[in-house]
Design a protein around this motif. Structure first.
Motif, PDB file in Angstrom:
ATOM      1  N   VAL A  25      38.377   7.709  33.736  1.00 38.38           N
ATOM      2  CA  VAL A  25      37.793   7.967  32.417  1.00 38.38           C
ATOM      3  C   VAL A  25      36.461   7.222  32.293  1.00 38.38           C
ATOM      4  O   VAL A  25      35.488   7.755  31.752  1.00 38.38           O
ATOM      5  N   GLY A  26      36.412   5.995  32.789  1.00 37.58           N
ATOM      6  CA  GLY A  26      35.166   5.226  32.764  1.00 37.58           C
ATOM      7  C   GLY A  26      34.073   5.892  33.574  1.00 37.58           C
ATOM      8  O   GLY A  26      32.904   5.895  33.171  1.00 37.58           O
ATOM      9  N   SER A  30      30.582   7.446  32.113  1.00 37.45           N
ATOM     10  CA  SER A  30      29.277   6.991  32.600  1.00 37.45           C
ATOM     11  C   SER A  30      28.340   8.153  32.906  1.00 37.45           C
ATOM     12  O   SER A  30      27.132   7.950  33.014  1.00 37.45           O
ATOM     13  N   CYS A  31      28.886   9.346  33.046  1.00 37.74           N
ATOM     14  CA  CYS A  31      28.031  10.517  33.276  1.00 37.74           C
ATOM     15  C   CYS A  31      27.247  10.881  32.018  1.00 37.74           C
ATOM     16  O   CYS A  31      26.184  11.488  32.089  1.00 37.74           O
ATOM     17  N   VAL A  35      27.341   8.240  25.207  1.00 37.61           N
ATOM     18  CA  VAL A  35      28.653   7.736  24.777  1.00 37.61           C
ATOM     19  C   VAL A  35      28.798   6.237  25.057  1.00 37.61           C
ATOM     20  O   VAL A  35      29.130   5.474  24.148  1.00 37.61           O
ATOM     21  N   PRO A  36      28.575   5.742  26.282  1.00 42.42           N
ATOM     22  CA  PRO A  36      28.714   4.309  26.507  1.00 42.42           C
ATOM     23  C   PRO A  36      27.662   3.468  25.777  1.00 42.42           C
ATOM     24  O   PRO A  36      27.873   2.290  25.531  1.00 42.42           O
ATOM     25  N   GLY A  47      30.524   1.130  25.999  1.00 44.94           N
ATOM     26  CA  GLY A  47      30.676   0.938  27.447  1.00 44.94           C
ATOM     27  C   GLY A  47      31.131  -0.474  27.785  1.00 44.94           C
ATOM     28  O   GLY A  47      31.962  -0.672  28.666  1.00 44.94           O
ATOM     29  N   MET A  48      30.580  -1.470  27.085  1.00 42.22           N
ATOM     30  CA  MET A  48      30.995  -2.858  27.330  1.00 42.22           C
ATOM     31  C   MET A  48      32.432  -3.086  26.882  1.00 42.22           C
ATOM     32  O   MET A  48      33.211  -3.760  27.574  1.00 42.22           O
TER      33      MET A  48
END
Length: 100
Positions: A25-26, A30-31, A35-36, A47-48
């Motif tokens: 999922v991470g 990242s794509c 979102v992150p 993301g963090m």
């Protein structure tokens, strides 16, 4: 012996799935850079937060995997859990002493 092998494989599969799903999922998140990069609070981004939670999950699952593996394969713990009669090892050492 087959029970021990199956227990070990079950623990390995569980560890793999518990850690592989959040990891994949991470990677998928990242794509998409938006979102992150979404702000959660102050300088803290999604993301963090995801990375911190993933790290905590890995540490917790590694600890649980180690506990489960030790419990299922430790002969002392297995003998304590079984109904087999226990023997005293200190008497065995005294029987094999030799005088010099």
């Amino acid at each position: 012996m087959d029970r021990l092998r199956e227990t070990a494989h079950s623990a390995q599969r569980t560890f793999l799935v518990v850690n592989a799903v959040p990891f994949s999922v991470g990677i998928a998140l990242s794509c998409f850079t938006d979102v992150p990069a979404a702000t959660v609070s102050g300088n803290l981004t999604l993301g963090m937060v995801w990375g911190i939670l993933q790290c905590a999950l890995f540490v917790a699952s590694a600890w649980l995997y180690e506990m489960r593996s030790t419990r299922s394969s430790d002969p002392v713990e297995l003998s304590l859990e079984s109904d087999a009669p226990h023997t005293d090892a200190s008497g065995a050492a005294a029987a094999h002493r030799t005088r010099w």
